[in-house]
Design a protein around this motif. Structure first.
Motif, PDB file in Angstrom:
ATOM      1  N   CYS A 140       3.052  -6.131  -7.448  1.00  9.69           N
ATOM      2  CA  CYS A 140       2.225  -7.312  -7.222  1.00  9.69           C
ATOM      3  C   CYS A 140       1.075  -7.248  -8.226  1.00  9.69           C
ATOM      4  CB  CYS A 140       1.655  -7.309  -5.808  1.00  9.69           C
ATOM      5  SG  CYS A 140       0.404  -8.592  -5.548  1.00  9.69           S
ATOM      6  N   CYS A 189      -7.400 -11.234  -3.149  1.00  2.00           N
ATOM      7  CA  CYS A 189      -6.278 -10.481  -2.583  1.00  2.00           C
ATOM      8  C   CYS A 189      -6.176 -10.786  -1.095  1.00  2.00           C
ATOM      9  CB  CYS A 189      -6.503  -8.986  -2.775  1.00  2.00           C
ATOM     10  SG  CYS A 189      -5.206  -7.995  -2.003  1.00  2.00           S
ATOM     11  N   CYS A 245      -3.646 -10.960  -8.169  1.00  3.93           N
ATOM     12  CA  CYS A 245      -5.051 -11.260  -8.464  1.00  3.93           C
ATOM     13  C   CYS A 245      -5.264 -11.487  -9.964  1.00  3.93           C
ATOM     14  CB  CYS A 245      -5.971 -10.174  -7.920  1.00  3.93           C
ATOM     15  SG  CYS A 245      -5.442  -8.516  -8.302  1.00  3.93           S
ATOM     16  N   ARG A 250       0.857  -1.202   0.000  1.00  4.15           N
ATOM     17  CA  ARG A 250       0.000   0.000   0.000  1.00  4.15           C
ATOM     18  C   ARG A 250       0.887   1.244   0.000  1.00  4.15           C
ATOM     19  NH1 ARG A 250      -3.277  -2.002  -2.231  1.00  4.15           N
ATOM     20  NH2 ARG A 250      -3.658  -4.133  -1.617  1.00  4.15           N
ATOM     21  N   TYR A 285      -3.946  -8.903   0.713  1.00  3.07           N
ATOM     22  CA  TYR A 285      -3.123  -7.777   1.156  1.00  3.07           C
ATOM     23  C   TYR A 285      -3.930  -6.496   1.354  1.00  3.07           C
ATOM     24  CZ  TYR A 285       0.065 -11.204  -0.760  1.00  3.07           C
ATOM     25  OH  TYR A 285       0.707 -12.386  -1.056  1.00  3.07           O
ATOM     26  N   CYS A 289       1.053  -2.777  -5.127  1.00  2.29           N
ATOM     27  CA  CYS A 289      -0.238  -3.285  -5.618  1.00  2.29           C
ATOM     28  C   CYS A 289      -0.613  -2.595  -6.933  1.00  2.29           C
ATOM     29  CB  CYS A 289      -1.323  -3.018  -4.580  1.00  2.29           C
ATOM     30  SG  CYS A 289      -2.979  -3.327  -5.208  1.00  2.29           S
ATOM     31  N   VAL A 290      -0.643  -3.366  -8.022  1.00  2.00           N
ATOM     32  CA  VAL A 290      -0.937  -2.768  -9.325  1.00  2.00           C
ATOM     33  C   VAL A 290      -2.396  -2.302  -9.395  1.00  2.00           C
ATOM     34  CG1 VAL A 290      -1.641  -4.837 -10.622  1.00  2.00           C
ATOM     35  CG2 VAL A 290      -0.355  -3.039 -11.767  1.00  2.00           C
ATOM     36  N   PHE A 291      -3.258  -2.899  -8.527  1.00  2.00           N
ATOM     37  CA  PHE A 291      -4.675  -2.509  -8.545  1.00  2.00           C
ATOM     38  C   PHE A 291      -4.885  -1.073  -8.050  1.00  2.00           C
ATOM     39  CE2 PHE A 291      -9.012  -3.649  -9.146  1.00  2.00           C
ATOM     40  CZ  PHE A 291      -9.005  -4.868  -9.771  1.00  2.00           C
TER      41      PHE A 291
HETATM   42 FE1  SF4 Z   1      -3.181  -5.565  -5.345  1.00  2.00          FE
HETATM   43 FE2  SF4 Z   1      -4.180  -7.736  -6.510  1.00  2.00          FE
HETATM   44 FE3  SF4 Z   1      -1.748  -7.828  -5.325  1.00  2.00          FE
HETATM   45 FE4  SF4 Z   1      -3.998  -7.549  -3.849  1.00  2.00          FE
HETATM   46  S1  SF4 Z   1      -3.410  -9.338  -5.109  1.00  2.00           S
HETATM   47  S2  SF4 Z   1      -2.071  -6.434  -3.602  1.00  2.00           S
HETATM   48  S3  SF4 Z   1      -5.294  -6.271  -5.200  1.00  2.00           S
HETATM   49  S4  SF4 Z   1      -2.375  -6.620  -7.151  1.00  2.00           S
END
Ligand code: SF4
Length: 451
Positions: A440, A388, A443, A185, A390, A242-244
């Protein structure tokens, strides 16, 4: 219209007479990261902290009377979406406790992957846990560290926890920031005159007029004082950003992991256009999260961009459903397709991600009802196949449509004329030309950076 839910947002300030008011504004700017509860903590004196918190939105929970009760030059704050623990006031943050070194308050964005194990261990040793969130586990570990200084106790506690944690503390009469070794994060440091700030996203600094100094590094502890920033490393950095955050969570006007979220989303659209083989009259975003990608797609492909779906921005969290069932009411109340734009057109619809598929199916149907001749759905992210761990609230794997259906089966379910996802290569090229292994994307690709 992602069906992933935001996680949490944190904010902290030191060295400003209106610390609580600035924290209120910092939380207000980060409301998209959590709408279940919010809170602000300030030091009353060296022995006591005062907290105001409640269930609901920042603008509803706080009024000027509450803010006036929060006096002082330092404050920390939190907006919460309950990733773990039920939505109750008990789990609203910041959390405050008394340890042998004095009062400690904390606000947490993330999710510990070993929280259950630590909770069991602590309870077997007689610890009393009050809420159902994993943040109080951190406070217990800190209290049990029994070190002579806050920072050494903090290091000892942090070395026992795993997973995602961007934390702000009010402790030892100072403001502290912590980011886990993976840096899942975001957490950024800002400055305005003599005041220093911590925030999840830079959009909070933009609102109050603070300047971005830098990110808290993965595995770093920072202490913000009137003299500046002190730093300690508690673990080796192993970045897995986190790419999201770039796909959906963060505000497009934020700079996250050193990159403009807006520019990333436009690049997702450009990459999609590069992989596109559909001819169409118009490119239409699903608002709001599909807008930047649709612009990028339109500019790269030369297919004209138009706003065919209008979003109602004035919807609260609840509304009274009509007595007589209106088909797809929950989507219709938010999104309204324009017949004048769609009639007789072959359209490309661009959305940020596809999770369960149920909302997208309704949107495709609504666009057809509005007169579109062909509806081609393009997703500015790869298929979402895993949950996810995380700090993001995701549906179970079985509910993720791409975990058990092929692309053709999904297209059939959506009743679209075609379906195209952004490739993993396109996604990673867009977020970073040179540092793809620092993100990351578990997902999407199932490569979880931790056990
Ligand atoms: Fe982000 Fe997906 Fe990784 Fe969770 S699993 S940290 S939502 S990229």
């Amino acid at each position: 219209m992602s069906e992933f839910r935001e996680e949490c947002g944190v904010f902290a300030v030191t060295g400003h007479r209106e610390a609580a008011q600035l924290t209120y504004l910092g939380l207000y700017a980060q409301q998209h990261r959590g709408q279940e509860s919010c809170g602000i903590t300030v030091p009353k004196n060296s022995q006591e902290h005062v907290t105001e918190k409640g269930l609901g939105l920042v603008g509803d929970v706080f009024d000027s009377t509450k803010l006036q009760r929060l006096e002082g030059m330092k404050a920390i704050g939190h907006v919460r979406y309950s990733t773990t623990g039920q939505n109750s006031l008990m789990n609203a943050q910041p959390l405050s406790v008394q340890v042998s070194l004095g009062p400690v308050s904390v606000a947490h964005n993330g999710n510990l992957t070993n929280a259950n194990e630590l909770r069991r261990q602590l309870q077997s040793q007689g610890a009393i846990l009050t809420g159902s969130n994993d943040t109080e586990v951190i406070l217990h570990l800190l209290s049990r560290a029994q070190e002579s200084s806050f920072v050494s106790g903090l290091k000892k506690a942090l070395q026992q926890i795993r997973g995602a944690f961007s934390l702000v503390f009010l402790a030892d009469n100072e403001i502290w920031g912590v980011r886990d070794p993976h840096g899942f994060r975001p957490l950024v440091i800002g400055k305005m005159e003599k005041a220093y700030f911590l925030a999840s996203e830079t959009c909070a600094f933009d609102l109050i007029g603070a300047e971005l100094i830098r990110e808290v590094q993965p595995g770093e502890i920072v202490r913000l004082t009137a003299q500046g920033i002190d730093s300690w490393v508690f673990a080796e950095a192993r970045p897995s950003y986190c790419v999201f955050e770039h796909v959906y969570f963060s505000r497009p006007d934020s700079v996250v992991f050193g990159r403009s979220v807006y520019q990333s989303r436009k690049l997702f659209g450009e990459e999609l256009a590069r992989e596109n083989n559909t001819e169409a009259d118009l490119v239409i975003p699903v608002p709001d999260s599909g807008v930047a990608a649709a612009l990028g797609f339109s500019q790269a492909s030369g297919i004209p961009f138009d706003l065919g779906i209008i979003r109602n921005h004035y919807i609260g969290r609840t509304f009274i459903q009509p007595v007589q069932a209106v088909r797809d009411f929950a989507v219709k109340v938010k999104l309204n397709p324009q017949t004048s734009v769609f009639k007789g057109k072959k359209v490309i619809l661009i959305d940020d991600s596809l999770v369960r598929g149920t909302t997208s199916r309704k949107i495709v149907q609504m666009v057809r009802m509005a007169g579109a001749e062909e509806v081609h759905l393009k997703i500015a992210a790869p298929p979402t196949t895993g949950p996810c761990y995380y700090g993001v609230d995701t549906p179970q794997a079985a509910e993720l449509i791409a975990s058990h259906k092929t692309q053709d089966q999904i297209c059939e379910f959506l009743q679209a004329d075609s379906l195209q996802y952004l490739s993993m290569e396109g996604l990673m090229r867009a977020v970073s030309a040179t540092e793809r292994d620092r993100f990351c994307a578990a997902c999407f690709d199932g490569k979880y950076p931790t056990q």
